[in-house]
Design an enzyme around this catalytic site. Structure first.
Site, PDB file in Angstrom:
ATOM      1  N   PHE A 138       0.850  -1.190   0.000  1.00  0.00           N
ATOM      2  CA  PHE A 138       0.000   0.000   0.000  1.00  0.00           C
ATOM      3  C   PHE A 138       0.883   1.235   0.000  1.00  0.00           C
ATOM      4  CE2 PHE A 138      -2.462   3.452   1.825  1.00  0.00           C
ATOM      5  CZ  PHE A 138      -3.589   3.403   1.028  1.00  0.00           C
ATOM      6  N   ASP A 223       9.219   2.640   1.613  1.00  0.00           N
ATOM      7  CA  ASP A 223       8.055   3.375   2.090  1.00  0.00           C
ATOM      8  C   ASP A 223       7.927   3.075   3.587  1.00  0.00           C
ATOM      9  OD1 ASP A 223       5.568   4.194   2.896  1.00  0.00           O
ATOM     10  OD2 ASP A 223       4.509   3.457   1.126  1.00  0.00           O
ATOM     11  N   LYS A 252       2.633   9.484   8.318  1.00  0.00           N
ATOM     12  CA  LYS A 252       1.913   9.052   9.521  1.00  0.00           C
ATOM     13  C   LYS A 252       2.470   9.584  10.860  1.00  0.00           C
ATOM     14  CE  LYS A 252      -0.933   5.377   7.827  1.00  0.00           C
ATOM     15  NZ  LYS A 252      -0.625   4.844   6.498  1.00  0.00           N
TER      16      LYS A 252
HETATM   17  C1  LIG Z   1      -0.869   5.132   5.091  1.00  0.00           C
HETATM   18  C2  LIG Z   1       0.173   4.765   4.130  1.00  0.00           C
HETATM   19  C3  LIG Z   1       0.385   5.519   2.952  1.00  0.00           C
HETATM   20  C4  LIG Z   1      -0.501   6.653   2.564  1.00  0.00           C
HETATM   21  O1  LIG Z   1      -0.426   7.730   3.426  1.00  0.00           O
HETATM   22  P1  LIG Z   1      -1.492   8.924   3.332  1.00  0.00           P
HETATM   23  O2  LIG Z   1      -0.968   9.926   4.313  1.00  0.00           O
HETATM   24  O3  LIG Z   1      -2.824   8.364   3.697  1.00  0.00           O
HETATM   25  O4  LIG Z   1      -1.460   9.414   1.940  1.00  0.00           O
HETATM   26  C5  LIG Z   1       1.437   5.162   2.146  1.00  0.00           C
HETATM   27  N1  LIG Z   1       2.231   4.136   2.451  1.00  0.00           N
HETATM   28  C6  LIG Z   1       2.062   3.393   3.560  1.00  0.00           C
HETATM   29  C7  LIG Z   1       3.010   2.273   3.861  1.00  0.00           C
HETATM   30  C8  LIG Z   1       1.027   3.673   4.435  1.00  0.00           C
HETATM   31  O5  LIG Z   1       0.829   2.921   5.520  1.00  0.00           O
END
Ligand SMILES: *Cc1c(COP(=O)(O)O)cnc(C)c1O
Length: 399
Positions: A138, A223, A252
């Site tokens: 994700f 990420d 986050k």
């Molecule tokens: C939550 C998340 C995102 C997206 O972040 P947003 O601030 O909602 O755009 C991207 N990568 C990972 C691994 C995430 O957990």
């Protein structure tokens, strides 16, 4: 306003993009939150891994108050003091030499995708733009980050997606090798897949990925939007695995609740972006940077919190394993690192989430059947004990 009216208005005036629970949360302190009816909850979701220091940590509150009185926003046409200070803190405590600030995880990944393409064009010429990411990953909801995301359910209806993305199974080095072509410029990975069901890398996976990236002149982009900022018991998850990336994205937990994202890179890679290459109006504004500095200061203070995260994470894990022993047919797996923990069920997890909410615990279910726990790092042993008792009750009742 009473609860019924609030929920009616919520449904009347807001896009119907979330399956919300019939609860309005109005106040929080530490790992506790309260709803508009005065009911108390223990928060094991933490705003989906955002409230790393809990709710309304006094140092974050004071930092925001002070900064709000001084300067809330100015353009990136000018140097911004808190932004410089935050970048320096991140660089001093990571592999990176340079930081670009934006406002969310998706945006940070968007910037990473652009940087990888620009870097490759500059160093290797045209036609090298493909990014390999993993199935069940994700990376966000913007079109670029959505194209990188390896889950059909988020992509359906938004085609055509951005070209230039390939997806391979996580933890499968051979599949990664086989998917590399002349067009490939980078690999994008979550060190631990969060949304995909708290999937951990096998011991040598990331080392092998790094080696393959080096052999093929591919950038390794991690990420760490969910795993960064101490969530796993180290400031960044890559520290567990004996590697460093070329690019890393954060969001986050970075602002302790304030909306901020970041793109970090080595000097060599970062230099592919020049004035005009990329920008964000709000990115790294004084207010959110002040919140992030306060957050990082607390996390890094004596390293105490990171140690604590590992210890309390182990404790939490052990208690969940006991639950698994008690319900071996329903609980298939317990896995995690620090305070990102998944409890995989043999069935839909939503009834368990709802039952926990009724009992006064905020948890979440991801990938359909994985109960995910991402509490604040300040969660106490007794809070965990309370959750475990509640889970036992719920398991007895539902199963
Ligand atoms: C939550 C998340 C995102 C997206 O972040 P947003 O601030 O909602 O755009 C991207 N990568 C990972 C691994 C995430 O957990």
């Amino acid at each position: 306003m009473d609860l019924k009216r609030l929920i009616e208005d919520s449904q009347r005036y807001l896009f119907n993009t979330y399956n919300r629970f019939p609860v309005v949360l109005v106040k929080g302190r530490g790992a506790k939150v309260w709803d508009s009816e005065g009911k108390e909850y223990l928060d094991f979701l933490g705003g989906v891994a955002v409230n790393i220091l809990g709710h309304c940590h006094p140092k974050i509150v004071v930092a925001i108050q002070k900064q709000a009185q001084r300067l809330i926003h100015v353009s990136n046409f000018y140097h911004i003091e808190p932004q410089i200070k935050l970048a320096k803190l991140l660089v001093k405590n990571s592999f990176a030499n340079k930081v670009f600030f934006c406002n969310s995880g998706a945006e940070a990944n968007e910037a990473a995708i652009k940087l990888a393409r620009k870097y490759s064009k500059k160093n290797y010429g045209d036609g090298r733009y493909e990014i390999i990411s993993t199935i069940n990953s994700f990376h966000g909801r913007t079109l670029g980050s959505l194209s990188a995301t390896g889950q059909d359910k988020f992509q359906k209806g938004f085609e055509p997606l951005l070209p230039g993305f390939k997806h391979v199974p996580f933890n499968d080095i051979e599949a990664l090798k086989a998917s590399i072509s002349k067009q490939t410029c980078a690999v994008l990975l979550e060190p631990i897949q969060g949304e995909g069901g708290v999937r951990l890398p096998s011991d040598d996976y990331l080392i092998n990925v790094k080696r393959i990236c080096n052999e093929n002149n591919l950038l390794l982009m991690l990420d760490e939007v969910q795993t960064g900022m101490g969530r796993t018991g180290k400031l960044f998850a890559y520290e567990h695995y004996g590697i460093t990336p070329d690019i890393m994205t954060l969001a986050k937990g970075l602002g302790g609740g304030a909306p901020i994202g970041a793109l970090l890179a080595t000097e060599k890679v970062a230099s592919a972006f020049e004035p005009g290459s990329h920008a964000s109006t709000f990115g790294g504004n004084p207010l959110v940077c002040a919140a992030a500095i306060a957050t990082l200061d607390v996390i890094l203070e004596d390293g105490y919190l990171l140690d604590y995260c590992r210890k309390i994470g182990n404790y939490f894990n052990e208690q969940l394993l006991k639950l698994k022993e008690k319900y071996p047919l329903i609980v298939l797996d317990v896995r995690g690192k620090g305070l990102i923990i998944g409890l995989e069920l043999d069935r839909d997890g939503m009834p368990y989430v709802k039952a926990c909410l009724e009992s006064g615990f905020l948890i979440n279910c991801t990938a359909g059947n994985v109960l995910r726990f991402t509490p604040p790092l300040v969660i106490k042993e007794e809070d965990i004990d309370k959750l475990i008792s509640a889970l036992k009750e719920v398991f007895k009742r539902i199963s």
